[in-house]
Design an enzyme around this catalytic site. Sequence first.
Site, PDB file in Angstrom:
ATOM      1  CE  LYS A   1      -1.763   2.791   2.850  1.00 23.23           C
ATOM      2  NZ  LYS A   1      -1.598   4.039   2.082  1.00 23.23           N
TER       3      LYS A   1
ATOM      4  N   GLY B   1       7.030   4.669   8.405  1.00 25.36           N
ATOM      5  CA  GLY B   1       6.226   5.879   8.564  1.00 25.36           C
ATOM      6  C   GLY B   1       6.383   6.439   9.962  1.00 25.36           C
ATOM      7  CB  SER B   2       4.253   8.724  11.900  1.00 25.10           C
ATOM      8  OG  SER B   2       3.035   8.006  11.864  1.00 25.10           O
ATOM      9  CB  THR B   3       6.954   6.931  16.252  1.00 26.75           C
ATOM     10  OG1 THR B   3       8.305   6.863  15.754  1.00 26.75           O
ATOM     11  CG2 THR B   3       6.902   6.194  17.581  1.00 26.75           C
ATOM     12  CD  GLU B   4      -0.217   9.852  15.328  1.00 26.52           C
ATOM     13  OE1 GLU B   4       0.543  10.578  14.629  1.00 26.52           O
ATOM     14  OE2 GLU B   4      -1.427  10.058  15.455  1.00 26.52           O
TER      15      GLU B   4
ATOM     16  N   GLY C   1       3.104   3.523  13.613  1.00 26.85           N
ATOM     17  CA  GLY C   1       3.815   2.276  13.916  1.00 26.85           C
ATOM     18  C   GLY C   1       3.200   1.560  15.114  1.00 26.85           C
TER      19      GLY C   1
ATOM     20  CD  GLU D   1      12.881   3.470   8.359  1.00 30.79           C
ATOM     21  OE1 GLU D   1      12.835   4.409   9.179  1.00 30.79           O
ATOM     22  OE2 GLU D   1      12.870   3.620   7.139  1.00 30.79           O
TER      23      GLU D   1
ATOM     24  CB  CYS E   1      13.230   8.367   8.864  1.00 32.72           C
ATOM     25  SG  CYS E   1      14.031   7.272   7.701  1.00 32.72           S
TER      26      CYS E   1
ATOM     27  CD  GLU F   1      10.452  11.926  12.047  1.00 32.11           C
ATOM     28  OE1 GLU F   1       9.336  11.384  12.098  1.00 32.11           O
ATOM     29  OE2 GLU F   1      11.455  11.367  11.576  1.00 32.11           O
TER      30      GLU F   1
HETATM   31  P1  NAI Z   1       1.971   8.159   8.413  1.00 32.27           P
HETATM   32  O1  NAI Z   1       2.750   7.298   9.331  1.00 32.27           O
HETATM   33  O2  NAI Z   1       0.570   8.499   8.769  1.00 32.27           O
HETATM   34  O3  NAI Z   1       1.939   7.487   6.940  1.00 32.27           O
HETATM   35  C1  NAI Z   1       2.800   6.490   6.472  1.00 32.27           C
HETATM   36  C2  NAI Z   1       1.992   5.379   5.809  1.00 32.27           C
HETATM   37  O4  NAI Z   1       1.138   4.787   6.775  1.00 32.27           O
HETATM   38  C3  NAI Z   1       1.074   5.840   4.678  1.00 32.27           C
HETATM   39  O5  NAI Z   1       1.043   4.852   3.672  1.00 32.27           O
HETATM   40  C4  NAI Z   1      -0.274   5.924   5.358  1.00 32.27           C
HETATM   41  O6  NAI Z   1      -1.361   5.772   4.468  1.00 32.27           O
HETATM   42  C5  NAI Z   1      -0.207   4.763   6.314  1.00 32.27           C
HETATM   43  N1  NAI Z   1      -1.109   4.844   7.469  1.00 32.27           N
HETATM   44  C6  NAI Z   1      -1.540   5.952   8.119  1.00 32.27           C
HETATM   45  N2  NAI Z   1      -2.370   5.622   9.118  1.00 32.27           N
HETATM   46  C7  NAI Z   1      -2.469   4.274   9.112  1.00 32.27           C
HETATM   47  C8  NAI Z   1      -3.181   3.326   9.913  1.00 32.27           C
HETATM   48  N3  NAI Z   1      -3.971   3.716  10.916  1.00 32.27           N
HETATM   49  N4  NAI Z   1      -3.035   2.018   9.635  1.00 32.27           N
HETATM   50  C9  NAI Z   1      -2.233   1.612   8.621  1.00 32.27           C
HETATM   51  N5  NAI Z   1      -1.562   2.454   7.833  1.00 32.27           N
HETATM   52  C10 NAI Z   1      -1.664   3.771   8.072  1.00 32.27           C
HETATM   53  O7  NAI Z   1       2.791   9.474   8.178  1.00 32.27           O
HETATM   54  P2  NAI Z   1       2.243  10.910   7.693  1.00 32.27           P
HETATM   55  O8  NAI Z   1       0.951  11.224   8.356  1.00 32.27           O
HETATM   56  O9  NAI Z   1       2.268  10.936   6.229  1.00 32.27           O
HETATM   57  O10 NAI Z   1       3.383  11.861   8.243  1.00 32.27           O
HETATM   58  C11 NAI Z   1       3.374  12.250   9.617  1.00 32.27           C
HETATM   59  C12 NAI Z   1       4.752  12.275  10.189  1.00 32.27           C
HETATM   60  O11 NAI Z   1       5.266  10.959  10.188  1.00 32.27           O
HETATM   61  C13 NAI Z   1       5.785  13.082   9.431  1.00 32.27           C
HETATM   62  O12 NAI Z   1       5.743  14.432   9.754  1.00 32.27           O
HETATM   63  C14 NAI Z   1       7.048  12.413   9.891  1.00 32.27           C
HETATM   64  O13 NAI Z   1       7.413  12.927  11.138  1.00 32.27           O
HETATM   65  C15 NAI Z   1       6.669  10.973  10.061  1.00 32.27           C
HETATM   66  N6  NAI Z   1       7.050  10.161   8.878  1.00 32.27           N
HETATM   67  C16 NAI Z   1       8.157   9.361   8.974  1.00 32.27           C
HETATM   68  C17 NAI Z   1       8.589   8.652   7.884  1.00 32.27           C
HETATM   69  C18 NAI Z   1       9.795   7.784   7.945  1.00 32.27           C
HETATM   70  O14 NAI Z   1      10.434   7.561   6.921  1.00 32.27           O
HETATM   71  N7  NAI Z   1      10.130   7.203   9.079  1.00 32.27           N
HETATM   72  C19 NAI Z   1       7.921   8.750   6.586  1.00 32.27           C
HETATM   73  C20 NAI Z   1       6.737   9.562   6.603  1.00 32.27           C
HETATM   74  C21 NAI Z   1       6.344  10.259   7.724  1.00 32.27           C
END
Ligand code: NAI
Length: 498
Positions: free
Chosen positions: A196, A249-252, A254, A271, A305, A402
């Site tokens: 996804k 993605g985000s720790t939240e 995760g 990650e 990240c 972050e």
């Molecule tokens: P996010 O963690 O919400 O999104 C990343 C992925 O997770 C996307 O594909 C999203 O559709 C999916 N996702 C979101 N909620 C989900 C859920 N409840 N269940 C399953 N999948 C879900 O990140 P977002 O909102 O785009 O960015 C927020 C913050 O997260 C950024 O400001 C940054 O601090 C951090 N982030 C960290 C990344 C990294 O490489 N470690 C990459 C992107 C964001």
Amino acid sequence: MVTTTAPVQIDPFVQKFLSRPRGMLIGGECVDAQSGKTFETYNPATGEVLAQVAEGDTADIDLAVAAARKSFETGPWPEMSPAQRGHLLWKLSDLIAAHLEELAELETLDNGKPLFFSRIVDVPTAVEVFRYMAGWATKIEGTTVPLSAPMGKFLAYTLREPVGVVGQIIPWNFPLIMASWKLAPALAAGCTCVLKPAEQTPLTALRLGELIQEAGFPDGVVNIVPGFGETAGAALAAHPGVDKIAFTGSTEVGRLIAKAATGNLKKVSLELGGKSPNVIFADADLKVAIPGSASAIFFNQGQICTAGSRLFVHKSVFDQVVEGVAGETKKFTVGPGINPSTNLGPLVSKEQLSRVCGYLDSGTKEGAKTVVGGKRIGDTGYFIEPTVLIDVKPHMRVVREEIFGPVVTAIPFHEPEEVATFANDTIYGLASAVWTRDISKAHRMAAKIRAGTVWINCYNVFDPALPFGGYKQSGWGREMGRAALDLYTESKSVCAQI
Ligand code: NAI
Ligand code: MG
């Protein structure tokens, strides 16, 4: 800082690709969402709609998981030899290389990143990851195990088998690279996948799906379902038919993934975020450390990240380094990524822009001083000035959280012994760097820092062979290198009385 807006010719294939709604890839077919719904993806340089994409939800995830299960258990995929899997992965890498320009333009239009980087970093990295993992397909070995059990004589050995159907949820900051980091090791190991992509940047993953089919992977081995996190992502993470979930993605989120996985106790790798310390000692070669530290935070508009967002500098060179890093920001050409001379693009989305601006406000309110930057640029697109903050305190949100934007907090230290404690004062542990000419000091620091990666006199050096992942709340597991195969395999012990 110079800004550019010169018009640019877009590849005719890319124009055509964007001109009609993009379907999802399920069971080898390009299909619409069950609901018939689509969503819009935007060009962050203009804020305009770029393309319409099928909006996957629970029903589509169910179909994709069923297709992945079928192709995992029956059909040509489980019958293929490791060498055949390796050939397919290499063939895919050749196709990605052959379509470099078109993938680079799609990535830049969807994410905003400078075309310059899409061409030399994003697409070539995807090529190399598939090539590296193609080599592993034939080298996933078990061991023979001498037993001492008194009941008889035994021959015992272990097998490494694919973990099964894998769900993979990726972010928007390196869309094609993240897709390749997830898919390549899973396919090398013999798994089948439901990927996804992030809702902000689904386009290169969908184009990659077409190339996967063209390479000749059997139908259903890779399924790609674009959609939102709360719907498609959550359905995938909770799905009882998924054996393993891999997330970046985000720790939240995760944490939500880890919870959702408890239903069927699927395997989980995560990650997540970072707040990486970047430490410059007084004896560092500042000619290298200053531009290196600027690139550590400003590369990809800080949306990485590993961003070196906490810059610790020895007090004797603090002013010089701060001035130097601030000076580096003047050299950027800011503008739409699609313009080949741009080297700093917009942030990915309106949400990310307001998130980063919120941190800038909070920094100012809490008493941080802005040396350079600090504001949005213009009112078209999601551009923001590269920013250096000083006079920050350890409790401030800009130091603890972050930001995921081009914002660095610079902090002086006095005693070399104290800096490791400062560096480790974070819930995260993804990456870090030290700059010094003293090799003993460098390696002592490397041992003290609690992070998955320590760079010495360099930053953001990645390689398909080098394991990557986080300590503490930066995640679970390691991607890349041999370590990635552990995420996608189970170990089976076989014991025969002889
Ligand atoms: P996010 O963690 O919400 O999104 C990343 C992925 O997770 C996307 O594909 C999203 O559709 C999916 N996702 C979101 N909620 C989900 C859920 N409840 N269940 C399953 N999948 C879900 O990140 P977002 O909102 O785009 O960015 C927020 C913050 O997260 C950024 O400001 C940054 O601090 C951090 N982030 C960290 C990344 C990294 O490489 N470690 C990459 C992107 C964001
Ligand atoms: Mg989110």
